[in-house]
Design a protein around this motif. Structure first.
Motif, mmCIF file in Angstrom:
data_model
loop_
_atom_site.group_PDB
_atom_site.id
_atom_site.type_symbol
_atom_site.label_atom_id
_atom_site.label_comp_id
_atom_site.label_asym_id
_atom_site.label_seq_id
_atom_site.Cartn_x
_atom_site.Cartn_y
_atom_site.Cartn_z
ATOM 1 N N GLU A 133 0.911 -1.268 0.010
ATOM 2 C CA GLU A 133 0.027 -0.065 -0.149
ATOM 3 C C GLU A 133 0.743 1.179 -0.177
ATOM 4 O O GLU A 133 1.132 1.850 0.995
ATOM 5 N N ARG A 211 -13.082 -1.281 0.374
ATOM 6 C CA ARG A 211 -11.674 -1.327 -0.392
ATOM 7 C C ARG A 211 -11.688 -2.076 -1.843
ATOM 8 O O ARG A 211 -11.124 -1.160 -2.765
ATOM 9 N N LYS A 212 -12.513 -2.947 -2.040
ATOM 10 C CA LYS A 212 -12.413 -3.573 -3.428
ATOM 11 C C LYS A 212 -13.352 -2.946 -4.167
ATOM 12 O O LYS A 212 -13.453 -3.067 -5.584
ATOM 13 N N SER A 284 -10.863 -2.091 -7.625
ATOM 14 C CA SER A 284 -10.389 -1.652 -6.269
ATOM 15 C C SER A 284 -10.037 -0.065 -6.228
ATOM 16 O O SER A 284 -9.638 0.492 -6.872
ATOM 17 N N ARG A 285 -10.483 0.365 -4.904
ATOM 18 C CA ARG A 285 -10.438 1.777 -4.447
ATOM 19 C C ARG A 285 -8.757 2.111 -4.015
ATOM 20 O O ARG A 285 -8.305 3.084 -4.259
ATOM 21 N N GLU A 288 -3.401 -2.260 -4.782
ATOM 22 C CA GLU A 288 -3.360 -3.703 -5.053
ATOM 23 C C GLU A 288 -1.749 -4.251 -5.411
ATOM 24 O O GLU A 288 -1.392 -3.676 -6.363
ATOM 25 N N GLY A 291 -2.849 -8.512 -9.029
ATOM 26 C CA GLY A 291 -4.062 -8.652 -9.640
ATOM 27 C C GLY A 291 -4.444 -9.624 -10.391
ATOM 28 O O GLY A 291 -4.692 -9.987 -11.572
ATOM 29 N N SER A 307 -8.819 -0.798 -12.070
ATOM 30 C CA SER A 307 -8.632 0.366 -11.760
ATOM 31 C C SER A 307 -7.029 0.570 -12.148
ATOM 32 O O SER A 307 -6.050 -0.217 -12.043
#
Length: 385
Positions: A133, A211-212, A284-285, A288, A291, A307
């Protein structure tokens, strides 16, 4: 180690489900079983992963362990944190002492005791980082990563993960290597529909969590419905315990918008759902590390909207049949869905080429070979030291 001695590899993982990092743990175990090693996997509970591991030829032990969850870092969770910490420390010490493994493979950063216990026991450890993150607090990231300095080697699943690690803890990044996830798929996935007759079938796969971003897909579907573009949405996934409120909010959102949504729950086999879908959305916000789901969509011969951020950019970028959109933007998702529908003939013609490229990038055989090289190379180094 003598040439005829059988290596013992201990794999440690924080859960027994079948989401992204769980599937990679299974692939790692298969790689090591194929090498002829004795593979023992420590888990905190039984579950789908446990059964798959035993079917693959690994041994599974269920023991107490400290798994860092946000709920433990609250005043109410502190007693459980200290309980798990002390119970986990003793269990790890005893298991490594009884097995005497050649190497301990620590899967994810949220089981921080294992590299330290392995070091104290004189056993090499390899950490595999599946989290990243970059937008998170750098100090928090440094704290989470720092126990893995006790490992002799670190694996990360994307360049984005490596750069996030470098920003937080350069010393750990210097001993890290990128190993892209291997992603399995059916040998002959179902071809997409030649024409979109009726609603566009949209699929979301993953945790039902804010979050997703599954709510973004519902909002995008509502925008399409308002523009007289019929759409049918399937949400394939479940909530974490304690997040049942979010699923209720999603259901209320769908009802209010008049969007047809199938809450399919969790299924370990996603391929029938991809076969029934037209488009996969990965909205996703937050950052990640990679993926897997986006790659699975490409491998299933389905166009993918993801995203445009973090490891998703590496997973979904560079294909004619994928679209990257700003994170958190339901309007952009709706526009991409409309664009795919309008270009459907060209999309269908390009899916085979996209699948071939995804197979080249993410073949499970390549992933397994990399895992064997890093893990078994480590044991050879330890033997000759």
């Amino acid at each position: 180690m003598s040439g005829d001695a059988r290596r013992i590899v201990l794999l440690v993982h924080p859960g027994a489900e079948m989401f992204g990092s769980d599937r990679m743990l299974l692939e790692s175990a298969i790689a090591l079983v194929e090498s002829g090693s004795r593979v023992v996997v420590a888990l905190p509970s039984r579950g789908l992963l446990d059964r798959e591991l035993r079917a693959a030829g690994a041994e599974v032990v269920v023991i107490p362990m400290l798994v860092l969850r946000k709920v433990l870092l609250t005043p109410r969770g502190l007693p459980r944190l200290f309980r798990d910490m002390f119970r986990g420390l003793g269990a790890a010490w005893r298991l490594i002492g009884s097995l005497r493994p050649d190497v301990v493979y620590v899967s994810t950063i949220i089981i921080p005791q294992w590299p330290l216990v392995a070091r104290l026991r004189g056993t090499r450890a390899v950490s595999h980082v599946h989290e990243a993150e970059a937008s998170g607090n750098r100090l928090v990231n440094r704290i989470l990563y720092s126990p893995h300095l006790a490992s002799q080697q670190t694996l990360v699943n994307s360049r984005f993960s490596l750069e996030t690690l470098r920003a937080a803890l350069p010393a750990l990044a210097r001993r890290s290597h990128v190993v892209y996830n291997g992603v399995a798929s059916p040998d002959e996935p179902a071809a997409p529909r030649r024409a979109i007759d009726g609603p566009l079938r949209v699929l979301y796969v993953g945790r039902l969590s804010p979050r997703k971003g599954p709510d973004l897909v519902i909002e995008a579907a509502a925008q399409l419905r308002a523009a007289d573009q019929p759409v049918r949405l399937t949400l394939l996934g479940a909530v974490f315990e304690g997040y049942e409120w979010f699923e209720r909010e999603l259901r209320d959102q769908a009802d209010s918008a008049g969007v047809e949504v199938d809450f399919a729950g969790f299924h370990p086999d996603i391929w029938p759902f991809l076969a029934d879908a037209d488009v996969l959305v990965v909205p996703s916000r937050v950052d990640e590390p990679f993926g897997n789901t986006a790659v699975e969509g490409v491998l299933a011969l389905r166009p993918v909207i993801a995203s445009d951020s973090s490891g998703l950019r590496e997973a979904a970028g560079g294909y004619e049949t994928t679209a990257l959109v700003p994170a958190g933007d339901a309007r952009a998702i709706a526009a991409a869905l409309t664009d795919f529908r309008e270009r459907w003939d060209r999309i269908v013609d390009a899916v085979d080429e996209s699948r071939a490229e995804a197979l080249r990038r993410h073949a499970p055989s390549e992933y397994r070979a990399s895992i064997r090289s890093h893990l078994l190379g480590a044991t050879d180094d330890a033997a000759s030291a």
